[in-house]
Design a protein around this motif. Structure first.
Motif, PDB file in Angstrom:
ATOM      1  N   LYS A   1       1.042  -1.139   0.003  1.00 13.54           N
ATOM      2  CA  LYS A   1       0.075  -0.079  -0.064  1.00 13.54           C
ATOM      3  C   LYS A   1       0.858   1.214   0.048  1.00 13.54           C
ATOM      4  O   LYS A   1       0.643   2.381  -0.592  1.00 13.54           O
ATOM      5  CB  LYS A   1      -0.849   0.095   1.205  1.00 13.54           C
TER       6      LYS A   1
ATOM      7  N   LYS B   1      -7.169   6.599  -1.125  1.00 11.39           N
ATOM      8  CA  LYS B   1      -8.407   7.051  -1.385  1.00 11.39           C
ATOM      9  C   LYS B   1      -9.060   8.254  -0.494  1.00 11.39           C
ATOM     10  O   LYS B   1      -8.650   8.020   0.586  1.00 11.39           O
ATOM     11  CB  LYS B   1      -9.327   5.844  -1.267  1.00 11.39           C
TER      12      LYS B   1
ATOM     13  N   ASN C   1     -14.259   5.213   4.344  1.00 11.43           N
ATOM     14  CA  ASN C   1     -13.572   4.070   4.930  1.00 11.43           C
ATOM     15  C   ASN C   1     -14.451   2.980   4.974  1.00 11.43           C
ATOM     16  O   ASN C   1     -15.746   3.051   5.128  1.00 11.43           O
ATOM     17  CB  ASN C   1     -13.235   4.578   6.486  1.00 11.43           C
TER      18      ASN C   1
ATOM     19  N   LYS D   1     -14.911  -4.335   6.963  1.00  8.15           N
ATOM     20  CA  LYS D   1     -15.380  -5.570   6.405  1.00  8.15           C
ATOM     21  C   LYS D   1     -15.654  -6.432   7.517  1.00  8.15           C
ATOM     22  O   LYS D   1     -14.730  -6.679   8.205  1.00  8.15           O
ATOM     23  CB  LYS D   1     -14.257  -6.114   5.297  1.00  8.15           C
TER      24      LYS D   1
ATOM     25  N   GLU E   1      -8.622  -2.870  -2.455  1.00  5.60           N
ATOM     26  CA  GLU E   1      -9.256  -2.902  -1.268  1.00  5.60           C
ATOM     27  C   GLU E   1      -9.732  -4.537  -0.959  1.00  5.60           C
ATOM     28  O   GLU E   1      -9.966  -5.153   0.069  1.00  5.60           O
ATOM     29  CB  GLU E   1     -10.613  -2.317  -1.401  1.00  5.60           C
TER      30      GLU E   1
ATOM     31  N   GLU F   1      -7.289  -6.923   1.262  1.00  2.00           N
ATOM     32  CA  GLU F   1      -7.374  -7.002   2.443  1.00  2.00           C
ATOM     33  C   GLU F   1      -8.496  -7.926   3.066  1.00  2.00           C
ATOM     34  O   GLU F   1      -8.838  -8.139   4.071  1.00  2.00           O
ATOM     35  CB  GLU F   1      -7.599  -5.715   3.209  1.00  2.00           C
TER      36      GLU F   1
ATOM     37  N   GLU G   1     -19.860   0.876   5.318  1.00  2.00           N
ATOM     38  CA  GLU G   1     -19.317   2.009   4.712  1.00  2.00           C
ATOM     39  C   GLU G   1     -19.582   3.342   5.779  1.00  2.00           C
ATOM     40  O   GLU G   1     -20.752   3.360   6.147  1.00  2.00           O
ATOM     41  CB  GLU G   1     -19.715   2.371   3.191  1.00  2.00           C
TER      42      GLU G   1
END
Length: 419
Positions: A235, A305, A309, A312, A369, A372, A414
């Motif tokens: 990253k 980005k 945020n 998950k 994304e 992860e 989200e």
């Protein structure tokens, strides 16, 4: 079976195109290329153990578009093959039409349980594409041709005709798109004007272009292996380690870093500016575009980005939910299951080869994304990356008489942080 079909069957078996796919969607325009691919797959569906579906876009750019759609519907009915049709809307450009097609293919795959979409790109398409990219000033990595297979939607996009010449495609019944003979579009000008003229200079021009793409692939493999050995991509990139490499390697490391962000488009001018910024001692934080920032601290540089945020969670079921959004993972009957995030040194067995996750993600252009997403292990062996891919171990467990099956999918919560 014709010689061409026999060659096609051998290609499919040698490359195991459909070993992991039972439901296969074909992008069928009605032209000779896609009709040939449909005929061969239909005739060999028992050999390949697949169920076919047809996806067709009526672009509405010609008077016969509706007639062709109707004929393809009749073909599907006669062959007892499912067909899915949509009509292109909006102002037509090659780019918009392509984006419309692939969005439609993705939708149909996910909604109807197809795990592979096949297109009829052949050698001639590779030559055209590489020449177009060279003319428009694309980087070296984009001159490797067209990928034979790549992750797409809920499975794979497969192009099984890349080793075939146009002359080998033998569909007796197809629709001739007269606009392909014109010069209104860039690809048509390359196909109908540039390539014939270049072939006059070198009758083996197309073969030379294919040889060039093969050499570029080999060169990019050497470069990628070198970058992988450095273990520099992530990253964020450590500036000191980056600057300790040669200028040439810095160039390709930065290219590989941006390849991790398929949604980020960068011009050659901007790319050169960033290389210059990284080589300066000052820190830097500027908007890259409306969605991303480029940041350079005293020790690292990276793309970040903006604002959103994502957190998950994982939904895990032991009974089939009959929901195609869930990933089906096969595990051995015994052994402790471990679910965790990735760690340095993690490897996955894919197509008979052990690959570090970092290299697997880079080679397959997996979005950051998704890198992860949770990993599922049994006795320290990786069986699946949730929402991305199952390893060979899971595929082998599928054939076992006694096994465990999990149905999983990431659930994303989200949170929007306003500046």
């Amino acid at each position: 079976m014709t010689p061409a079909q026999l060659k096609f069957l051998k290609e499919c078996e040698t490359n195991a195109y459909f070993s992991d796919h039972s439901k296969v969607l074909i992008a069928l325009s009605g032209g000779q290329d896609s009709m040939t691919l449909f005929n061969w797959l239909y005739d060999l569906k028992e050999n390949l153990q697949i169920e076919l579906g047809i996806a067709h876009i009526n672009h509405g750019q010609r008077k016969v578009s509706n007639f062709e759609e109707e004929k393809l519907r009749e073909l599907a009915k006669d062959k007892e093959v499912s067909i899915y049709v949509d009509k292109f809307t909006g102002g037509f450009t090659e780019k918009k039409a392509r984006e419309f097609r692939y969005h439609f293919f993705e939708k149909i795959m996910i909604e109807n349980g197809y795990t592979a979409i096949v297109t009829a790109h052949h050698k001639g398409d590779v030559v055209e594409t590489v020449l177009m990219r060279e003319i428009t000033g694309r980087p070296l990595r984009s001159l490797q041709g067209i990928a034979e297979r790549q992750p797409f939607a809920s499975g794979e996009l497969i192009r099984p005709l890349l080793s075939f010449d146009k002359s080998e495609l033998d569909a007796p019944y197809f629709f001739e798109d007269q606009t392909n003979q014109g010069t209104a579009y860039f690809r048509n000008r390359v196909r109908n004007q540039l390539i014939p003229e270049l072939t006059k200079e070198n009758p083996r021009f197309s073969e030379a272009m294919m040889d060039l793409t093969d050499e570029i692939k080999q060169a990019m493999c050497v470069i990628s292996d070198k970058i992988s050995e450095l273990d520099i991509l992530g990253k964020k990139i450590t500036t000191k380690q980056f600057l300790s490499q040669s200028e040439a390697l810095q160039h390709f490391i930065l290219q590989a870093y941006f390849a991790q962000f398929p949604e980020v488009k960068i011009s050659k001018k901007k790319f050169s500016e960033l290389l210059h910024i990284i080589n300066r001692s000052q820190q830097y934080h500027e908007p890259f575009n409306k969605d991303f920032d480029f940041i350079k601290t005293d020790v690292q540089f990276y793309i970040e980005k903006k604002q959103v945020n994502l957190e998950k969670e994982l939904i895990i079921l032991t009974e089939n939910p009959r929901d195609e959004s869930f990933m089906e993972i096969y595990l051995p009957e015994k052994g402790e299951i471990e679910i965790r995030k990735r760690q340095p040194g993690d490897k996955i067995l894919i197509n008979g080869h052990h690959k570090k996750l970092r290299k697997f993600f880079i080679d397959n252009h997996i979005p950051l994304e998704k890198r992860e997403n949770s990993l599922i292990f049994v006795e320290k062996r990786l069986y699946a990356i949730v929402g991305v891919v199952c390893s060979d171990l899971s595929k082998a467990a599928k054939n076992g008489k006694i096994k465990r099956i999990l149905w999983v999918k990431p659930s994303i919560r989200e949170e929007i942080h306003h500046a």
